[in-house]
Design a protein around this motif. Structure first.
Motif, PDB file in Angstrom:
ATOM      1  N   ASN A 173     -11.671   0.855  -2.667  1.00  0.00           N
ATOM      2  CA  ASN A 173     -12.028  -0.256  -2.124  1.00  0.00           C
ATOM      3  C   ASN A 173     -11.608  -0.969  -0.712  1.00  0.00           C
ATOM      4  O   ASN A 173     -11.683  -1.749  -0.020  1.00  0.00           O
ATOM      5  N   GLU A 174     -10.418  -0.094  -0.373  1.00  0.00           N
ATOM      6  CA  GLU A 174      -9.799   0.052   0.887  1.00  0.00           C
ATOM      7  C   GLU A 174      -9.000  -1.152   1.272  1.00  0.00           C
ATOM      8  O   GLU A 174      -8.585  -1.775   2.477  1.00  0.00           O
ATOM      9  N   ALA A 175      -8.848  -2.059   0.077  1.00  0.00           N
ATOM     10  CA  ALA A 175      -7.888  -3.243   0.169  1.00  0.00           C
ATOM     11  C   ALA A 175      -6.819  -2.945  -0.744  1.00  0.00           C
ATOM     12  O   ALA A 175      -6.563  -4.176  -1.398  1.00  0.00           O
ATOM     13  N   ASN A 176      -6.447  -1.799  -1.090  1.00  0.00           N
ATOM     14  CA  ASN A 176      -5.464  -1.522  -2.154  1.00  0.00           C
ATOM     15  C   ASN A 176      -3.967  -0.994  -1.780  1.00  0.00           C
ATOM     16  O   ASN A 176      -3.753  -0.093  -2.472  1.00  0.00           O
ATOM     17  N   ASP A 177      -3.767  -1.367  -0.724  1.00  0.00           N
ATOM     18  CA  ASP A 177      -2.679  -0.778   0.026  1.00  0.00           C
ATOM     19  C   ASP A 177      -1.111  -1.031  -0.789  1.00  0.00           C
ATOM     20  O   ASP A 177      -0.243  -0.386  -0.200  1.00  0.00           O
ATOM     21  N   THR A 178      -0.955  -2.058  -1.419  1.00  0.00           N
ATOM     22  CA  THR A 178       0.251  -2.428  -2.021  1.00  0.00           C
ATOM     23  C   THR A 178       0.158  -2.685  -3.550  1.00  0.00           C
ATOM     24  O   THR A 178      -1.188  -2.823  -3.976  1.00  0.00           O
ATOM     25  N   PRO A 179       1.036  -2.500  -4.468  1.00  0.00           N
ATOM     26  CA  PRO A 179       1.252  -3.017  -5.677  1.00  0.00           C
ATOM     27  C   PRO A 179       0.158  -4.103  -6.138  1.00  0.00           C
ATOM     28  O   PRO A 179      -0.314  -4.264  -7.179  1.00  0.00           O
ATOM     29  N   ASP A 180       0.653  -5.258  -5.365  1.00  0.00           N
ATOM     30  CA  ASP A 180      -0.128  -6.492  -5.755  1.00  0.00           C
ATOM     31  C   ASP A 180      -1.506  -6.434  -5.595  1.00  0.00           C
ATOM     32  O   ASP A 180      -1.953  -7.413  -5.924  1.00  0.00           O
ATOM     33  N   LYS A 181      -2.026  -5.439  -4.938  1.00  0.00           N
ATOM     34  CA  LYS A 181      -3.217  -5.449  -4.653  1.00  0.00           C
ATOM     35  C   LYS A 181      -4.108  -4.422  -5.107  1.00  0.00           C
ATOM     36  O   LYS A 181      -5.087  -3.814  -4.815  1.00  0.00           O
ATOM     37  N   ALA A 182      -3.331  -3.810  -6.326  1.00  0.00           N
ATOM     38  CA  ALA A 182      -3.798  -2.617  -6.927  1.00  0.00           C
ATOM     39  C   ALA A 182      -5.197  -2.901  -7.467  1.00  0.00           C
ATOM     40  O   ALA A 182      -5.771  -3.913  -7.910  1.00  0.00           O
ATOM     41  N   VAL A 194      -3.353   2.177  -4.099  1.00  0.00           N
ATOM     42  CA  VAL A 194      -2.753   1.734  -5.443  1.00  0.00           C
ATOM     43  C   VAL A 194      -3.990   1.478  -6.354  1.00  0.00           C
ATOM     44  O   VAL A 194      -4.754   0.362  -5.883  1.00  0.00           O
ATOM     45  N   TYR A 195      -3.860   2.228  -7.272  1.00  0.00           N
ATOM     46  CA  TYR A 195      -4.807   1.785  -8.552  1.00  0.00           C
ATOM     47  C   TYR A 195      -3.927   1.178  -9.837  1.00  0.00           C
ATOM     48  O   TYR A 195      -3.118   2.064 -10.006  1.00  0.00           O
ATOM     49  N   ALA A 196      -4.781   0.718 -10.691  1.00  0.00           N
ATOM     50  CA  ALA A 196      -4.058   0.151 -12.124  1.00  0.00           C
ATOM     51  C   ALA A 196      -5.178   0.365 -13.119  1.00  0.00           C
ATOM     52  O   ALA A 196      -6.426   0.175 -12.846  1.00  0.00           O
ATOM     53  N   PHE A 197      -4.616   1.030 -14.043  1.00  0.00           N
ATOM     54  CA  PHE A 197      -5.577   1.277 -15.199  1.00  0.00           C
ATOM     55  C   PHE A 197      -4.828   1.126 -16.443  1.00  0.00           C
ATOM     56  O   PHE A 197      -3.627   1.106 -16.677  1.00  0.00           O
ATOM     57  N   GLU A 210     -13.385   9.053 -11.818  1.00  0.00           N
ATOM     58  CA  GLU A 210     -13.156   9.950 -10.820  1.00  0.00           C
ATOM     59  C   GLU A 210     -12.948   9.167  -9.593  1.00  0.00           C
ATOM     60  O   GLU A 210     -14.036   8.204  -9.296  1.00  0.00           O
ATOM     61  N   ILE A 211     -11.886   9.033  -8.835  1.00  0.00           N
ATOM     62  CA  ILE A 211     -11.669   7.903  -7.706  1.00  0.00           C
ATOM     63  C   ILE A 211     -11.953   8.703  -6.556  1.00  0.00           C
ATOM     64  O   ILE A 211     -11.268   9.830  -6.405  1.00  0.00           O
ATOM     65  N   ALA A 212     -12.782   7.920  -5.758  1.00  0.00           N
ATOM     66  CA  ALA A 212     -13.078   8.617  -4.337  1.00  0.00           C
ATOM     67  C   ALA A 212     -12.302   7.898  -3.502  1.00  0.00           C
ATOM     68  O   ALA A 212     -12.868   6.966  -3.364  1.00  0.00           O
TER      69      ALA A 212
END
Length: 853
Positions: A368-377, A398-401, A385-387
């Motif tokens: 989503n291009e707005a996930n640059d920090t852990p608090d915005k994961a 940063v991605y959270a699952f 499959e993440i592109a």
């Protein structure tokens, strides 16, 4: 970091490269005199046209034509066009390419069908000797011309048309080629120079100037040694393209190129470049001169704003298509385990370059291009499959699952393998911020022949330690300097899916080669096994598409093998033939039969010295030529052998010489299973048999394997019109023996234990013996239990029993009659398993039964 294919060749290599297998391959540096080609000029042609092609190489006497990896091309040999090219005395001879001998250039007249598929194909020369190694050949849709010397200065620039392609050569390190074309104000012109993509060594450097000398563009190392630049022309008039070798230190016949100057569309990237099979997917295409393209100020490549357009693509759903790499562009070894298909765009009548779209194994999620920090994961659901992409300087995503305790997952990142200019790494933390892992470069040592090392991390296997949310951070080591629309990646988070791919090559690890099979003879290929998702099962190779008179025994690749060999054999009267083989690989995964097509590869250039990985690439087909009688035959006394684990393996081998064959033959084994070794043996002149001994160490795992023996000798080929040049030496005449199926039988499949060593039972009563197994070697079949009684035992019996598949416990019941009283009976408890459903493996333990009154 941009010129990755060749940068990685300079890496220090493991001492494993000095192993025996590599030594065996070195002995095959120069096999029988099949043709070998170094250059094809032009390296392509326009579909539907007729033109001359000059092929340069060795052993090209009696040419018969050219073999293309697509149907419909018409080829005529241009008689009387042979030209001998003497080697430059200042340059060292290339190993495996006839020493210091001359090469020969021959012309062919080629007519391409109008419907020839656009893209990079393979072309080989066919001679009376056989078929050559491949060279890349591009089918295009633009006008084609050949470079004309001397065009080494501005006032000597060769005039070409816009929307045309030039094939040329940088003849020496300081050679510079100029081309002039006429353009109009506002035209966006793309200049591309293919080198690595067409098997050339040239590190191309491109520059674009106006007639007044204004500098309009520069590029090198766009993808490996290929170069691409573009410019929007500032006015009507003439423009100059300047092409040279970067640093002016390399040049010669191998430094050829294919230069295209056009207004056709050019694709730089597609996002996402992964799609779910059989589904429609929206993709964003970035590039130049795109249909309905609009400039995207956020998509910049080397100060050029790229255009973008959004399109819909539907991925194939055919099961065979899903296991193929249908990509008509350069395919390095790093792509060997990838699957996918080509995507192009069309603008007016011009097609773009192809880009690879891969098949997703799970739902696709876009960064989503707005996930640059852990608090915005960015929250994602697994499996997925993440592109993603490195879209700005120092970008990280940063991605959270969420995951449950005990879940088995694999995390695998892709970028460099599909050609993105990224050096990926990722880190994983739990919901308390504790670090679980950081993964960077893959530590696995690749084979030097199919050098498939990439800058992608190795797949990471994880058993979730506790319920919770986990954070995955993905970035590129180059992100502080290199970023933009081309810097894309994918990350799969999902349970492992076991699978495999295989790549077959000619045996030589030191020079480009081909396989020529003689009537009545046998020849071998090396095959590399790419095990995916933790797959460790056996694989069986069989021939699916073989020419008349050619056969192939089933070849078994053991579950611990990453490299093997297989053999094809010809009947004594098999007719001459040149074409593609179809070899399939079959395995059982999760109880289901899985079939995969074997891919092909070849070396691009000779290897200059030991401990240097070869430059290789994937071929379009696995090609074979069938020619005259084999010079000799190697025949094993038996094609099926069984031995106990750890025992020496003896293979009687017969030599059947052809007419006038009186040379010695050295016999070696190719790609032996792990734990087996063999010292080369020689069949002396006049002898017709020998016994080959393999030492099967106790580390050689039980199972069925295929053994491939190969003979080689030095003898002048009677068909060679003249002795080989001084320093080259006579060629090896190489023959393989038909494959041998070796079964290593384990001395035991389990450790057997009993509940007690002594039992007491009253006469007329019964008792039980508990039998326990600790299974070994992944054997999951049944065990038949029985007791062997002494001959003098009276009034005592034991009923047979079975420990079923997957179970580890069983019970034998001992029954006694009154007359058994007073005996101490020593019983032998026997547990028998059928290894490979054929060979019984017996396990025994002792127990004494005391029968009381």
């Amino acid at each position: 970091m941009r010129n990755r294919l060749f940068a990685r060749q300079s890496l220090l290599l493991s001492a494993a490269f000095l192993g025996f297998a590599a030594f065996v391959h070195l002995l095959s540096a120069q096999t029988q005199p099949a043709p070998r080609i170094t250059q094809v000029l032009p390296a392509g042609g326009q579909a539907g046209t007729t033109f001359d092609v000059t092929v340069t190489g060795t052993d090209m006497q009696k040419p018969e034509g050219l073999y293309f990896s697509f149907p419909g091309a018409k080829v005529e040999v241009a008689e009387g066009t042979e030209k001998v090219i003497q080697p430059d005395p200042k340059q060292k001879a290339q190993p495996g390419m006839k020493g210091a001998g001359p090469q020969v250039a021959r012309k062919f007249k080629v007519t391409l069908p109008a419907n020839a598929p656009l893209g990079i194909h393979d072309v080989r020369v066919i001679t009376d000797f056989g078929v050559s190694n491949p060279r890349a050949f591009v089918v295009g849709d633009l006008k084609e011309v050949v470079e004309k010397e001397s065009n080494d200065d501005v006032d000597k620039a060769q005039k070409i048309e816009l929307d045309s392609t030039v094939s040329g050569v940088i003849l020496n390190p300081t050679d510079v080629d100029y081309f002039e074309f006429a353009g109009k104000k506002g035209q966006r012109v793309t200049v591309s120079c293919l080198t690595t993509s067409i098997d050339s060594r040239l590190p191309a450097q491109l520059q674009l100037y106006s007639a007044s000398g204004a500098h309009l563009g520069f590029n090198r190392a766009y993808q490996n040694n290929d170069a691409v630049l573009d410019a929007t022309l500032p006015g009507d008039g003439a423009y100059l393209v300047r092409l040279c070798s970067f640093t002016y230190t390399q040049g010669g016949p191998d430094y050829y190129y294919r230069l295209t100057v056009s207004t056709a569309p050019w694709i730089d990237a597609v996002f996402p470049n992964i799609v779910e099979p059989g589904k429609d997917a929206k993709i964003t295409v970035y590039g130049r001169n795109l249909p309905n393209g609009t400039p995207d100020p956020n998509a910049v490549f080397e100060d050029r704003t790229l255009e973008k357009t959004i399109m819909t693509v539907k991925a194939p759903a055919d099961p065979r298509a899903l296991q193929r790499l249908t990509h008509m562009d350069f395919r390095p070894p790093t792509m060997a385990a990838l699957d996918g298909f080509d995507f192009r765009v069309k603008r007016e009548s011009r097609q773009s370059n192809p880009v690879l779209l891969r098949f997703a194994q799970a739902p696709v999620v876009l960064d989503n291009e707005a996930n640059d920090t852990p608090d915005k994961a960015q929250k994602v659901s697994i499996p997925c499959e993440i592109a993603g992409r490195i879209e700005k300087k120092a970008d990280r995503d940063v991605y959270a699952f969420a995951a449950k305790k005990g879940q088995n997952l694999a995390i695998e990142a892709f970028g460099d393998r599909f050609g993105a200019p990224v050096d990926l790494y990722f880190s994983l933390k739990d919901d308390k911020g504790n670090s679980i892992t950081e993964q960077d470069d893959n530590p696995e040592i690749p084979t030097p022949q199919l050098f498939a090392r990439s800058d992608d991390p190795a797949a990471y296997r994880l058993k979730i330690p506790a319920d919770g949310t986990y954070q995955l951070t993905v970035s590129s080591r180059d992100a502080p300097l290199l970023f933009g629309p081309r810097h894309i990646y994918t990350v799969r988070i999902a349970p492992e899916k076991p699978d495999f791919r295989l790549v077959a090559m000619p045996v030589s690890a030191v020079s480009p080669d081909s396989v020529v099979l003689g009537q009545g003879g046998s020849q071998a290929y090396i095959v590399y096994v790419l095990r995916l998702g933790g797959f460790a099962g056996d694989i069986v190779l069989t021939g699916e598409k073989l020419p008349p008179g050619v056969t192939m025994n089933p070849h078994i690749i053991g579950g611990n093998q990453k490299q093997a060999a297989f053999v094809v054999s010809a009947a004594p009267e098999a007719p001459p033939w040149v074409g593609a083989l179809g070899i399939i690989a079959t395995a059982t995964i999760d109880g289901q039969k899985v079939v995969r097509e074997v891919r092909a590869a070849t070396l691009s250039y000779p290897v200059p010295q030991q401990n240097v990985p070869a430059v290789s690439r994937l071929d379009r087909e696995l090609v074979l030529a069938l020619r005259d009688k084999a010079p000799y035959r190697l025949i094993p006394e038996s094609e099926n052998i069984s031995v106990l684990q750890g025992d020496k393996i003896s293979i009687p081998l017969k030599l059947l010489p052809g007419a006038d064959f009186k040379s010695s033959v050295q016999v070696l084994a190719l790609s032996l299973p792990v734990g087996m070794v063999m010292q080369p043996v020689t069949i002396a002149p006049g002898k017709d048999s020998i016994t080959v001994n393999l030492d099967s160490k106790t580390t050689a795992q039980p199972g069925a394997y295929t053994i491939v023996l190969r003979g080689q000798t030095q003898i002048v080929n009677p068909k060679q019109p003249a002795p080989p040049p001084k320093g080259g030496g006579p060629p090896n005449l190489v023959q393989a023996a038909p494959s041998i199926t070796l079964t290593i039988v384990p001395r035991q499949l389990a450790k057997l234990s009993l509940s007690a060593g002594n039992l007491k039972v009253a006469a007329g009563k019964s008792t039980t013996i508990a039998v326990s197994l600790a299974r070994q070697f992944n054997y999951d079949g049944p065990f038949k239990l029985e007791a062997v009684l002494p001959k003098d035992a009276k009034g005592l019996s034991v009923e047979p029993a079975t420990i079923k598949s997957g179970q580890d416990q069983g019970t034998l019941t001992v029954r006694t009659e009154p007359e058994a009283a007073g005996q101490n009976v020593a019983l032998t408890i026997r547990a028998t398993a059928m290894f490979n459903e054929k060979t019984p493996v017996v396990h025994e333990a002792k127990v004494t039964v005391n029968v009381t009154k």
